[in-house]
Design a protein around this motif. Structure first.
Motif, PDB file in Angstrom:
ATOM      1  N   GLY A 154      -4.872   9.289   0.066  1.00 33.02           N
ATOM      2  CA  GLY A 154      -3.895   9.977  -0.766  1.00 33.02           C
ATOM      3  C   GLY A 154      -3.022  10.935   0.010  1.00 33.02           C
ATOM      4  O   GLY A 154      -2.210  11.635  -0.565  1.00 33.02           O
ATOM      5  N   ARG A 206      -3.435  16.425 -14.670  1.00 27.36           N
ATOM      6  CA  ARG A 206      -2.326  15.759 -13.966  1.00 27.36           C
ATOM      7  C   ARG A 206      -0.983  16.215 -14.513  1.00 27.36           C
ATOM      8  O   ARG A 206      -0.053  16.480 -13.755  1.00 27.36           O
ATOM      9  N   SER A 229      -9.998  10.498   0.478  1.00 28.25           N
ATOM     10  CA  SER A 229      -9.086  11.644   0.439  1.00 28.25           C
ATOM     11  C   SER A 229      -7.873  11.419   1.325  1.00 28.25           C
ATOM     12  O   SER A 229      -6.759  11.801   0.968  1.00 28.25           O
ATOM     13  N   TYR A 244     -10.259  13.373  -6.560  1.00 27.18           N
ATOM     14  CA  TYR A 244      -9.365  13.134  -5.435  1.00 27.18           C
ATOM     15  C   TYR A 244      -9.919  13.555  -4.081  1.00 27.18           C
ATOM     16  O   TYR A 244      -9.537  12.984  -3.060  1.00 27.18           O
TER      17      TYR A 244
END
Length: 188
Positions: free
Chosen positions: A45, A179, A42, A151
């Motif tokens: 990102g 997305r 995590s 994610y």
């Protein structure tokens, strides 16, 4: 991601739910490295984050230890870990932004990429992603959950498909559509 055997963890979660403190400690010992890996994934990102994977893992486990959740199984447990990780990152971003408006926050850089982006931009972006993901969740919970599992949970396509009881093709479509939806929501 979830290499730890399902059977012992599920049995331990049930024992923990029944009040067995030793089972709770065993769960923590069995899943710690996976929770830390989820946190590290995590944070990759989120350049500019001021937390380390260890700090996020500890905070996520502390939140789980303080809850009276009724664990369905190992997958449910790790989904809750993904949710806790997301919330920890969002809370940290909010604290940093509040600190910029008057308080002081000690920064601990976690990657070289962090130097390229001002933390305020990263924090703002993370908060916008969280808001957009929450909005997506109001209209399409499965797609929002799929994004969260990828994610913030580090789940594989197969693990998401099993957790959501859909095909891997559905997971792929949900991710593509989510997305695209998030990209439009972020640009608005």
């Amino acid at each position: 991601m979830m290499a730890t055997s399902a059977q012992p963890i599920t049995q331990l979660l049930r024992a923990w739910e029944a009040g067995d403190e030793a089972a709770r400690d065993s769960v923590v010992n069995l899943v710690y490295q996976q929770v830390r890996a989820i946190a590290a994934s995590s944070l990759r990102g989120a350049p500019g984050a001021t937390l380390t994977p260890t700090e996020v893992a500890h905070e996520a486990l502390m939140r789980l230890l303080d809850t009276d959740a009724a664990w369905e199984d190992r997958r449910h447990f790790f989904h809750v870990v993904a949710q806790a990780t997301r919330q920890i990152l969002v809370d940290a971003a909010r604290r940093r932004q509040a600190g910029k408006r008057g308080g002081s926050v000690e920064r601990v850089e976690i990657s070289a990429a962090a130097e390229q982006l001002p933390a305020e931009d990263v924090d703002t972006q993370l908060l916008r992603v969280d808001d957009a993901l929450a909005e997506l969740g109001r209209t399409d919970q499965r797609r929002a959950r799929t994004v969260e599992l990828v994610y913030f949970g580090g789940f594989s396509r197969a693990e998401i498909a099993a957790a959501l009881e859909v095909s891997e093709g559905t997971v792929d479509r949900d991710l593509r559509l989510a997305r695209a939806w998030l990209r439009v929501a972020m640009e608005a």
